[in-house]
Design a protein around this motif. Structure first.
Motif, PDB file in Angstrom:
ATOM      1  N   ILE A 144       0.853  -1.191   0.000  1.00 44.95           N
ATOM      2  CA  ILE A 144       0.000   0.000   0.000  1.00 44.95           C
ATOM      3  C   ILE A 144       0.887   1.239   0.000  1.00 44.95           C
ATOM      4  O   ILE A 144       1.736   1.403   0.871  1.00 44.95           O
ATOM      5  CB  ILE A 144      -0.939  -0.001   1.223  1.00 44.95           C
ATOM      6  N   ILE A 145       0.702   2.051  -1.006  1.00 43.51           N
ATOM      7  CA  ILE A 145       1.428   3.326  -1.085  1.00 43.51           C
ATOM      8  C   ILE A 145       0.389   4.431  -0.961  1.00 43.51           C
ATOM      9  O   ILE A 145      -0.509   4.541  -1.789  1.00 43.51           O
ATOM     10  CB  ILE A 145       2.146   3.479  -2.449  1.00 43.51           C
ATOM     11  N   GLN A 146       0.505   5.221   0.103  1.00 41.21           N
ATOM     12  CA  GLN A 146      -0.358   6.404   0.244  1.00 41.21           C
ATOM     13  C   GLN A 146       0.550   7.615   0.217  1.00 41.21           C
ATOM     14  O   GLN A 146       1.490   7.721   1.006  1.00 41.21           O
ATOM     15  CB  GLN A 146      -1.155   6.366   1.537  1.00 41.21           C
ATOM     16  N   SER A 147       0.270   8.526  -0.711  1.00 37.91           N
ATOM     17  CA  SER A 147       1.208   9.630  -0.904  1.00 37.91           C
ATOM     18  C   SER A 147       0.539  10.777  -1.652  1.00 37.91           C
ATOM     19  O   SER A 147      -0.453  10.589  -2.346  1.00 37.91           O
ATOM     20  CB  SER A 147       2.411   9.123  -1.722  1.00 37.91           C
ATOM     21  N   SER A 148       1.123  11.959  -1.487  1.00 32.66           N
ATOM     22  CA  SER A 148       0.795  13.055  -2.399  1.00 32.66           C
ATOM     23  C   SER A 148       1.463  12.713  -3.734  1.00 32.66           C
ATOM     24  O   SER A 148       2.257  11.777  -3.820  1.00 32.66           O
ATOM     25  CB  SER A 148       1.304  14.382  -1.843  1.00 32.66           C
ATOM     26  N   VAL A 149       1.158  13.476  -4.779  1.00 26.67           N
ATOM     27  CA  VAL A 149       1.641  13.113  -6.102  1.00 26.67           C
ATOM     28  C   VAL A 149       2.365  14.266  -6.793  1.00 26.67           C
ATOM     29  O   VAL A 149       2.198  15.427  -6.432  1.00 26.67           O
ATOM     30  CB  VAL A 149       0.489  12.620  -7.015  1.00 26.67           C
ATOM     31  N   VAL A 150       3.162  13.900  -7.786  1.00 27.83           N
ATOM     32  CA  VAL A 150       3.775  14.874  -8.680  1.00 27.83           C
ATOM     33  C   VAL A 150       3.038  14.753 -10.015  1.00 27.83           C
ATOM     34  O   VAL A 150       3.089  13.702 -10.657  1.00 27.83           O
ATOM     35  CB  VAL A 150       5.283  14.604  -8.851  1.00 27.83           C
ATOM     36  N   PRO A 151       2.301  15.806 -10.432  1.00 30.35           N
ATOM     37  CA  PRO A 151       1.525  15.719 -11.664  1.00 30.35           C
ATOM     38  C   PRO A 151       2.327  16.172 -12.883  1.00 30.35           C
ATOM     39  O   PRO A 151       2.845  17.284 -12.916  1.00 30.35           O
ATOM     40  CB  PRO A 151       0.365  16.691 -11.402  1.00 30.35           C
ATOM     41  N   LEU A 152       2.429  15.294 -13.864  1.00 34.80           N
ATOM     42  CA  LEU A 152       3.115  15.624 -15.111  1.00 34.80           C
ATOM     43  C   LEU A 152       2.073  15.488 -16.232  1.00 34.80           C
ATOM     44  O   LEU A 152       1.940  14.440 -16.842  1.00 34.80           O
ATOM     45  CB  LEU A 152       4.302  14.675 -15.343  1.00 34.80           C
ATOM     46  N   ASN A 153       1.328  16.560 -16.435  1.00 36.88           N
ATOM     47  CA  ASN A 153       0.192  16.484 -17.363  1.00 36.88           C
ATOM     48  C   ASN A 153       0.653  16.746 -18.805  1.00 36.88           C
ATOM     49  O   ASN A 153       0.290  17.734 -19.426  1.00 36.88           O
ATOM     50  CB  ASN A 153      -0.894  17.480 -16.941  1.00 36.88           C
ATOM     51  N   THR A 154       1.479  15.812 -19.282  1.00 32.95           N
ATOM     52  CA  THR A 154       2.027  15.893 -20.633  1.00 32.95           C
ATOM     53  C   THR A 154       1.854  14.534 -21.295  1.00 32.95           C
ATOM     54  O   THR A 154       2.246  13.515 -20.707  1.00 32.95           O
ATOM     55  CB  THR A 154       3.538  16.240 -20.590  1.00 32.95           C
ATOM     56  N   GLU A 155       1.267  14.510 -22.503  1.00 32.15           N
ATOM     57  CA  GLU A 155       1.068  13.240 -23.206  1.00 32.15           C
ATOM     58  C   GLU A 155       2.325  12.838 -23.968  1.00 32.15           C
ATOM     59  O   GLU A 155       3.183  13.665 -24.273  1.00 32.15           O
ATOM     60  CB  GLU A 155      -0.107  13.357 -24.190  1.00 32.15           C
ATOM     61  N   ASN A 156       2.409  11.524 -24.279  1.00 28.65           N
ATOM     62  CA  ASN A 156       3.467  10.976 -25.148  1.00 28.65           C
ATOM     63  C   ASN A 156       4.876  11.265 -24.628  1.00 28.65           C
ATOM     64  O   ASN A 156       5.769  11.637 -25.397  1.00 28.65           O
ATOM     65  CB  ASN A 156       3.327  11.522 -26.576  1.00 28.65           C
ATOM     66  N   SER A 194      -2.680  20.665  -3.703  1.00 27.49           N
ATOM     67  CA  SER A 194      -1.400  20.087  -4.137  1.00 27.49           C
ATOM     68  C   SER A 194      -0.933  18.935  -3.249  1.00 27.49           C
ATOM     69  O   SER A 194      -0.099  18.132  -3.655  1.00 27.49           O
ATOM     70  CB  SER A 194      -0.317  21.159  -4.176  1.00 27.49           C
ATOM     71  N   SER A 195      -1.479  18.843  -2.041  1.00 27.76           N
ATOM     72  CA  SER A 195      -1.075  17.728  -1.166  1.00 27.76           C
ATOM     73  C   SER A 195      -2.132  16.618  -1.137  1.00 27.76           C
ATOM     74  O   SER A 195      -2.130  15.776  -0.244  1.00 27.76           O
ATOM     75  CB  SER A 195      -0.794  18.228   0.249  1.00 27.76           C
ATOM     76  N   ALA A 196      -3.027  16.616  -2.131  1.00 27.03           N
ATOM     77  CA  ALA A 196      -4.058  15.566  -2.219  1.00 27.03           C
ATOM     78  C   ALA A 196      -3.415  14.187  -2.171  1.00 27.03           C
ATOM     79  O   ALA A 196      -2.387  13.947  -2.816  1.00 27.03           O
ATOM     80  CB  ALA A 196      -4.852  15.731  -3.507  1.00 27.03           C
ATOM     81  N   GLN A 197      -4.015  13.312  -1.391  1.00 23.81           N
ATOM     82  CA  GLN A 197      -3.456  11.974  -1.193  1.00 23.81           C
ATOM     83  C   GLN A 197      -4.113  10.959  -2.135  1.00 23.81           C
ATOM     84  O   GLN A 197      -5.332  10.945  -2.318  1.00 23.81           O
ATOM     85  CB  GLN A 197      -3.690  11.514   0.255  1.00 23.81           C
ATOM     86  N   ILE A 198      -3.269  10.119  -2.698  1.00 23.70           N
ATOM     87  CA  ILE A 198      -3.729   9.003  -3.516  1.00 23.70           C
ATOM     88  C   ILE A 198      -3.293   7.725  -2.796  1.00 23.70           C
ATOM     89  O   ILE A 198      -2.179   7.653  -2.284  1.00 23.70           O
ATOM     90  CB  ILE A 198      -3.092   9.044  -4.927  1.00 23.70           C
TER      91      ILE A 198
END
Length: 197
Positions: free
Chosen positions: A7-19, A137-141
């Protein structure tokens, strides 16, 4: 140090770039080393740094607002050449999970072999993750490998993901292929005894 993942619970780094291709993940000029260490410092090198070595302020890895063990990328992540170094660089940087709506097959295999969990979600769910992170920005997934689910903690929205059973066993136990064979050694011996004519 255990390589096992459950189980990994963490905030995320978003890289909203395709391809995003493997040459962008780790440029070819950094492929000289044969060990897996040290690749993290050159992860997304040309996106992270100016030619004089100064960090580019507008790149997400240089933004202190975002951090965590989960990299969330847009569709078609890890395309391009088959270099295993791409998975090494992401893992060495400190990520345990990469989430996208589509991964190149070779990258996916390389990730699984290096204890980096690729989680494939629907386009709609991927957008929900980006929305949650834009809002906070600190939303947990929460990624649960045993249950094969990914959850956005704030909303409780959840999706299931697929993973090869053998690779799941290896990741849950921190086994590479040889460790796995050693773990079933007694079963192999029993099978051989039974079929020894």
């Amino acid at each position: 140090m255990s390589k096992a993942i459950n189980i990994i619970q963490s905030s995320v780094v978003p890289l909203n770039t395709e391809n995003v291709d493997t040459d962008q993940i780790i440029p070819a000029r950094f492929l000289k080393a044969t060990t897996r260490d040290g690749f993290g410092e050159n992860l997304f090198r040309d996106w992270r740094y100016e030619s004089d070595g100064q960090p580019k302020k507008d790149f997400v890895l240089n933004d202190p607002t975002y951090h965590g063990k989960i990299l969330v990328a847009a569709k078609n992540f890890g395309c391009g050449s088959s270099r295993e170094h791409a998975a090494w660089a992401i893992k060495d940087y400190g990520f345990d999970v990469v989430v996208s709506s589509f991964f190149a097959d070779i990258f996916k295999g390389n990730a699984l072999n290096n204890f980096l969990l690729p989680v494939t979600v629907s386009d709609a769910f991927l957008q929900k993750i980006f929305d949650a992170v834009n809002k906070d920005s600190s939303a947990q997934i929460i990624v649960n490998l045993q249950a094969q689910t990914i959850t956005i903690e704030a909303t409780g929205e959840q999706e299931s993901f697929d993973i090869n059973n053998y690779k799941k066993t290896c990741m849950l136990n921190g086994y590479d292929d040889i460790d796995y064979l050693l773990s079933i050694n007694k079963d192999i011996e029993a099978f051989e005894l039974k079929h020894d004519h």
